[in-house]
Motif scaffolding. Structure first.
Motif, PDB file in Angstrom:
ATOM      1  N   PRO A 145     -16.500 -59.814  -2.120  1.00  8.49           N
ATOM      2  CA  PRO A 145     -17.066 -58.556  -1.615  1.00  8.49           C
ATOM      3  C   PRO A 145     -17.094 -58.505  -0.101  1.00  8.49           C
ATOM      4  O   PRO A 145     -17.226 -59.532   0.574  1.00  8.49           O
ATOM      5  CB  PRO A 145     -18.490 -58.563  -2.180  1.00  8.49           C
ATOM      6  N   THR A 146     -16.954 -57.309   0.428  1.00 13.13           N
ATOM      7  CA  THR A 146     -17.105 -57.117   1.870  1.00 13.13           C
ATOM      8  C   THR A 146     -18.572 -56.951   2.200  1.00 13.13           C
ATOM      9  O   THR A 146     -19.380 -56.547   1.346  1.00 13.13           O
ATOM     10  CB  THR A 146     -16.310 -55.890   2.339  1.00 13.13           C
ATOM     11  N   SER A 147     -18.935 -57.263   3.418  1.00 13.54           N
ATOM     12  CA  SER A 147     -20.328 -57.100   3.826  1.00 13.54           C
ATOM     13  C   SER A 147     -20.633 -55.634   4.071  1.00 13.54           C
ATOM     14  O   SER A 147     -19.730 -54.813   4.278  1.00 13.54           O
ATOM     15  CB  SER A 147     -20.602 -57.896   5.102  1.00 13.54           C
ATOM     16  N   ALA A 148     -21.923 -55.294   4.054  1.00 14.11           N
ATOM     17  CA  ALA A 148     -22.326 -53.908   4.292  1.00 14.11           C
ATOM     18  C   ALA A 148     -21.903 -53.452   5.686  1.00 14.11           C
ATOM     19  O   ALA A 148     -21.476 -52.315   5.883  1.00 14.11           O
ATOM     20  CB  ALA A 148     -23.835 -53.769   4.122  1.00 14.11           C
ATOM     21  N   ARG A 149     -21.996 -54.366   6.660  1.00 11.56           N
ATOM     22  CA  ARG A 149     -21.598 -54.021   8.028  1.00 11.56           C
ATOM     23  C   ARG A 149     -20.108 -53.715   8.102  1.00 11.56           C
ATOM     24  O   ARG A 149     -19.687 -52.743   8.721  1.00 11.56           O
ATOM     25  CB  ARG A 149     -21.946 -55.173   8.972  1.00 11.56           C
ATOM     26  N   ALA A 150     -19.291 -54.557   7.457  1.00  9.65           N
ATOM     27  CA  ALA A 150     -17.846 -54.332   7.472  1.00  9.65           C
ATOM     28  C   ALA A 150     -17.473 -53.063   6.726  1.00  9.65           C
ATOM     29  O   ALA A 150     -16.562 -52.341   7.121  1.00  9.65           O
ATOM     30  CB  ALA A 150     -17.129 -55.532   6.863  1.00  9.65           C
ATOM     31  N   ARG A 151     -18.179 -52.771   5.635  1.00 10.96           N
ATOM     32  CA  ARG A 151     -17.887 -51.542   4.886  1.00 10.96           C
ATOM     33  C   ARG A 151     -18.177 -50.306   5.730  1.00 10.96           C
ATOM     34  O   ARG A 151     -17.417 -49.333   5.715  1.00 10.96           O
ATOM     35  CB  ARG A 151     -18.706 -51.494   3.594  1.00 10.96           C
ATOM     36  N   ARG A 152     -19.267 -50.334   6.475  1.00 11.56           N
ATOM     37  CA  ARG A 152     -19.583 -49.197   7.342  1.00 11.56           C
ATOM     38  C   ARG A 152     -18.537 -49.037   8.441  1.00 11.56           C
ATOM     39  O   ARG A 152     -18.189 -47.923   8.832  1.00 11.56           O
ATOM     40  CB  ARG A 152     -20.974 -49.376   7.961  1.00 11.56           C
ATOM     41  N   ARG A 154     -15.292 -50.138   8.347  1.00  8.09           N
ATOM     42  CA  ARG A 154     -13.944 -49.877   7.844  1.00  8.09           C
ATOM     43  C   ARG A 154     -13.875 -48.708   6.867  1.00  8.09           C
ATOM     44  O   ARG A 154     -12.790 -48.246   6.542  1.00  8.09           O
ATOM     45  CB  ARG A 154     -13.421 -51.125   7.142  1.00  8.09           C
ATOM     46  N   TRP A 155     -15.022 -48.294   6.312  1.00 10.87           N
ATOM     47  CA  TRP A 155     -15.077 -47.211   5.332  1.00 10.87           C
ATOM     48  C   TRP A 155     -14.474 -47.599   3.987  1.00 10.87           C
ATOM     49  O   TRP A 155     -14.197 -46.735   3.165  1.00 10.87           O
ATOM     50  CB  TRP A 155     -14.396 -45.941   5.846  1.00 10.87           C
ATOM     51  N   LEU A 156     -14.214 -48.866   3.734  1.00 11.15           N
ATOM     52  CA  LEU A 156     -13.660 -49.293   2.455  1.00 11.15           C
ATOM     53  C   LEU A 156     -13.893 -50.777   2.270  1.00 11.15           C
ATOM     54  O   LEU A 156     -14.237 -51.488   3.206  1.00 11.15           O
ATOM     55  CB  LEU A 156     -12.171 -48.978   2.368  1.00 11.15           C
ATOM     56  N   ASP A 157     -13.698 -51.237   1.026  1.00  9.13           N
ATOM     57  CA  ASP A 157     -13.727 -52.653   0.698  1.00  9.13           C
ATOM     58  C   ASP A 157     -12.273 -53.092   0.574  1.00  9.13           C
ATOM     59  O   ASP A 157     -11.606 -52.781  -0.414  1.00  9.13           O
ATOM     60  CB  ASP A 157     -14.475 -52.877  -0.620  1.00  9.13           C
ATOM     61  N   PRO A 158     -11.717 -53.811   1.566  1.00 12.14           N
ATOM     62  CA  PRO A 158     -10.277 -54.082   1.585  1.00 12.14           C
ATOM     63  C   PRO A 158      -9.762 -54.823   0.354  1.00 12.14           C
ATOM     64  O   PRO A 158      -8.764 -54.424  -0.252  1.00 12.14           O
ATOM     65  CB  PRO A 158     -10.091 -54.922   2.854  1.00 12.14           C
ATOM     66  N   VAL A 159     -10.431 -55.904  -0.030  1.00  8.24           N
ATOM     67  CA  VAL A 159      -9.937 -56.708  -1.150  1.00  8.24           C
ATOM     68  C   VAL A 159      -9.995 -55.911  -2.451  1.00  8.24           C
ATOM     69  O   VAL A 159      -9.036 -55.900  -3.229  1.00  8.24           O
ATOM     70  CB  VAL A 159     -10.735 -58.015  -1.275  1.00  8.24           C
ATOM     71  N   ALA A 160     -11.108 -55.233  -2.699  1.00 11.71           N
ATOM     72  CA  ALA A 160     -11.237 -54.446  -3.926  1.00 11.71           C
ATOM     73  C   ALA A 160     -10.210 -53.322  -3.970  1.00 11.71           C
ATOM     74  O   ALA A 160      -9.662 -53.008  -5.037  1.00 11.71           O
ATOM     75  CB  ALA A 160     -12.652 -53.878  -4.033  1.00 11.71           C
ATOM     76  N   SER A 161      -9.924 -52.707  -2.826  1.00 10.79           N
ATOM     77  CA  SER A 161      -8.950 -51.613  -2.788  1.00 10.79           C
ATOM     78  C   SER A 161      -7.542 -52.119  -3.096  1.00 10.79           C
ATOM     79  O   SER A 161      -6.805 -51.497  -3.869  1.00 10.79           O
ATOM     80  CB  SER A 161      -8.968 -50.944  -1.411  1.00 10.79           C
ATOM     81  N   ILE A 162      -7.149 -53.248  -2.498  1.00  9.64           N
ATOM     82  CA  ILE A 162      -5.819 -53.795  -2.740  1.00  9.64           C
ATOM     83  C   ILE A 162      -5.689 -54.263  -4.189  1.00  9.64           C
ATOM     84  O   ILE A 162      -4.701 -53.973  -4.874  1.00  9.64           O
ATOM     85  CB  ILE A 162      -5.536 -54.954  -1.769  1.00  9.64           C
ATOM     86  N   LEU A 163      -6.700 -54.975  -4.671  1.00  9.62           N
ATOM     87  CA  LEU A 163      -6.677 -55.463  -6.044  1.00  9.62           C
ATOM     88  C   LEU A 163      -6.698 -54.316  -7.039  1.00  9.62           C
ATOM     89  O   LEU A 163      -6.024 -54.352  -8.071  1.00  9.62           O
ATOM     90  CB  LEU A 163      -7.868 -56.394  -6.277  1.00  9.62           C
ATOM     91  N   GLY A 164      -7.449 -53.264  -6.731  1.00 13.37           N
ATOM     92  CA  GLY A 164      -7.532 -52.121  -7.639  1.00 13.37           C
ATOM     93  C   GLY A 164      -6.224 -51.385  -7.812  1.00 13.37           C
ATOM     94  O   GLY A 164      -6.017 -50.717  -8.830  1.00 13.37           O
TER      95      GLY A 164
END
Length: 278
Positions: A145-152, A154-164
């Protein structure tokens, strides 16, 4: 009896093959046409206008990641006894695409990176089936999981988006079983420039998992440096009762590099979109 993890996201069965590059190019072309209306689209590697990734850079990326490989695990993962699979080294085209996607707002690169990830998932699934799980037992891919700070930021969760967006091997699915937890008096922050021991201390007990008791899980991350982040995800899953035989990553940093060199390598020139862009 196996307990099914909460909210698994099943994917259609697919056998990755040579056609992945053509599909990624088609999706990239669609994204480029859409973004061209509001923002000029350029190749994430060489800057050629008109496409998310030009033909020449796509060919080089394809050749560099065509054969997934098993890495010598860094110390935290070696201690955990897991195997590590990766698509390629964290440099050149792969590093540029990952950084542009994560820090430059280039979501049009998601299909390209998902296509790069697919063969690694297939290789890891075969390995896990042979070593740890029969073919009839479901295998769960668990994104770090990405951290809450990184999500704010980047506006996305990079690993989950690529894997999805990646085609998954037969009888496997994705579950977001791991999440961050607050540890009083300790913040994770950026890991750049930290050594392995520092990262381990900063990340220790910062993740938790649920709904995976009795399941076979493989941790998925984008970039592997010291292995501390992936090792913490492995620890959390095992504490929740899962069997975790392997870790999959898009890119790996060569072990002989120092923390300072790792930090320098990750500083590819990528311009972020201003947060007021949309």
């Amino acid at each position: 009896m196996m307990t099914t993890p909460r909210r698994p996201l099943p994917r259609p069965a697919h056998r990755p093959g040579a056609a992945w590059d053509a599909r990624a190019a088609r999706f990239g072309g669609w994204w480029a046409q859409a973004l061209e209306l509001v923002l000029p689209v350029t190749c994430a590697v060489c800057g050629e206008p008109g496409r998310a990734l030009c033909r020449e850079c796509r060919i080089v990326l394809r050749r560099a990641t065509a054969r997934p490989r098993s890495l010598v695990p860094p110390p935290p993962l070696a201690a955990a006894g897991v195997r590590v699979w990766t698509a390629g080294e964290y440099e050149h085209e792969l590093a540029s695409c990952l950084l542009a996607f994560k820090n430059g707002g280039r979501t049009d690169l998601a299909p390209v990176l998902s296509a790069v990830l697919a063969p690694v998932l297939a290789a890891a699934a075969r390995d896990v089936r042979e070593a740890a799980a029969p073919g009839t037992v479901p295998l769960y891919w668990v994104p770090v999981p990405t951290s809450a700070r990184a999500r704010r930021r980047r506006w996305l969760d990079p690993v989950a988006s690529i894997l999805g967006g990646a085609p998954l091997p037969r009888n496997t699915c994705v579950t977001a079983a791991v999440s961050h937890r607050r540890v009083r008096g300790r913040g994770t922050g950026s890991q750049k420039g930290r050594g392995g021991a520092q990262r381990e201390r900063a990340l220790r007990a910062t993740m938790r998992a649920s709904g995976v008791r009795g399941a076979v899980c493989v941790v998925v991350d984008d970039v592997l440096t010291t292995g501390a982040t992936a090792a913490e995800a492995v620890r959390a899953l095992r504490a929740a009762g899962a069997c975790v035989p392997a870790v999959v990553t898009l890119a790996g940093v060569r072990v002989p590099r120092s923390p300072q060199e790792n930090a320098w390598t990750s500083e590819v020139a990528v311009s972020e979109f201003p947060h007021g862009f949309i």
